[in-house]
Design a protein around this motif. Sequence first.
Motif, PDB file in Angstrom:
ATOM      1  N   UNK A  79       1.154 -19.386   5.331  1.00 16.56           N
ATOM      2  CA  UNK A  79       0.070 -18.524   5.788  1.00 16.56           C
ATOM      3  C   UNK A  79       0.316 -17.108   5.295  1.00 16.56           C
ATOM      4  N   UNK A  80      -0.664 -16.570   4.578  1.00 21.51           N
ATOM      5  CA  UNK A  80      -0.635 -15.187   4.118  1.00 21.51           C
ATOM      6  C   UNK A  80      -1.619 -14.394   4.961  1.00 21.51           C
ATOM      7  N   UNK A  81      -1.150 -13.314   5.556  1.00 22.31           N
ATOM      8  CA  UNK A  81      -2.051 -12.405   6.266  1.00 22.31           C
ATOM      9  C   UNK A  81      -2.414 -11.278   5.319  1.00 22.31           C
ATOM     10  N   UNK A  82      -3.685 -10.907   5.314  1.00 22.80           N
ATOM     11  CA  UNK A  82      -4.136  -9.820   4.459  1.00 22.80           C
ATOM     12  C   UNK A  82      -4.697  -8.692   5.317  1.00 22.80           C
ATOM     13  N   UNK A  83      -4.509  -7.474   4.849  1.00 21.46           N
ATOM     14  CA  UNK A  83      -5.068  -6.321   5.550  1.00 21.46           C
ATOM     15  C   UNK A  83      -5.062  -5.122   4.617  1.00 21.46           C
ATOM     16  N   UNK A  84      -6.028  -4.252   4.811  1.00 20.75           N
ATOM     17  CA  UNK A  84      -6.042  -3.006   4.049  1.00 20.75           C
ATOM     18  C   UNK A  84      -5.610  -1.834   4.929  1.00 20.75           C
ATOM     19  N   UNK A  85      -5.016  -2.134   6.059  1.00 20.25           N
ATOM     20  CA  UNK A  85      -4.574  -1.095   6.994  1.00 20.25           C
ATOM     21  C   UNK A  85      -3.058  -1.144   7.146  1.00 20.25           C
ATOM     22  N   UNK A  86      -2.350  -0.123   6.650  1.00 17.47           N
ATOM     23  CA  UNK A  86      -0.880  -0.130   6.653  1.00 17.47           C
ATOM     24  C   UNK A  86      -0.262  -0.239   8.048  1.00 17.47           C
ATOM     25  N   UNK A  87      -0.896   0.293   9.056  1.00 20.27           N
ATOM     26  CA  UNK A  87      -0.317   0.236  10.405  1.00 20.27           C
ATOM     27  C   UNK A  87      -0.226  -1.184  10.947  1.00 20.27           C
ATOM     28  N   UNK A  88      -1.053  -2.057  10.428  1.00 16.21           N
ATOM     29  CA  UNK A  88      -1.022  -3.453  10.848  1.00 16.21           C
ATOM     30  C   UNK A  88       0.343  -4.063  10.560  1.00 16.21           C
ATOM     31  N   UNK A  89       0.966  -3.658   9.475  1.00 18.44           N
ATOM     32  CA  UNK A  89       2.249  -4.223   9.074  1.00 18.44           C
ATOM     33  C   UNK A  89       3.325  -4.056  10.135  1.00 18.44           C
ATOM     34  N   UNK A  90       3.215  -3.045  10.959  1.00 20.00           N
ATOM     35  CA  UNK A  90       4.219  -2.791  11.991  1.00 20.00           C
ATOM     36  C   UNK A  90       4.207  -3.848  13.088  1.00 20.00           C
ATOM     37  N   UNK A  91       3.106  -4.572  13.260  1.00 14.57           N
ATOM     38  CA  UNK A  91       3.007  -5.528  14.361  1.00 14.57           C
ATOM     39  C   UNK A  91       3.101  -6.982  13.910  1.00 14.57           C
TER      40      UNK A  91
END
Length: 101
Positions: A79-91
């Motif tokens: 499973x790959x999670x994608x996001x364009x928001x860097x703060x998401x990576x912290x959680x």
Amino acid sequence: MNKSILIIDDDADTRCTLENIFARYGFRANALPYTGNIIDILCRYEPGLLMIEYLLQNGNGGEICAQIKRQPSFSYLPVLLTSDRPRVLQSLGTYGCDEVI
């Protein structure tokens, strides 16, 4: 090797773009917005890889990933999670995704 990719993303342009890119490299890609029970969706499409947008209108991609990883019949699925928001990576540590884009 299962060359099928399932993409879950709310954005129609993103879905279309990813389907076209993967098809160009010989993968069978199905892209859809998240509309319900992820286990039913996985049973229907039988992907070899799942890409999920982290911030969905009808759900949280991280929580969906955790649900998949708890299912013995799908825990193997990358499973790959994608996001364009860097703060998401912290959680992301608690969801069990295999990679983040």
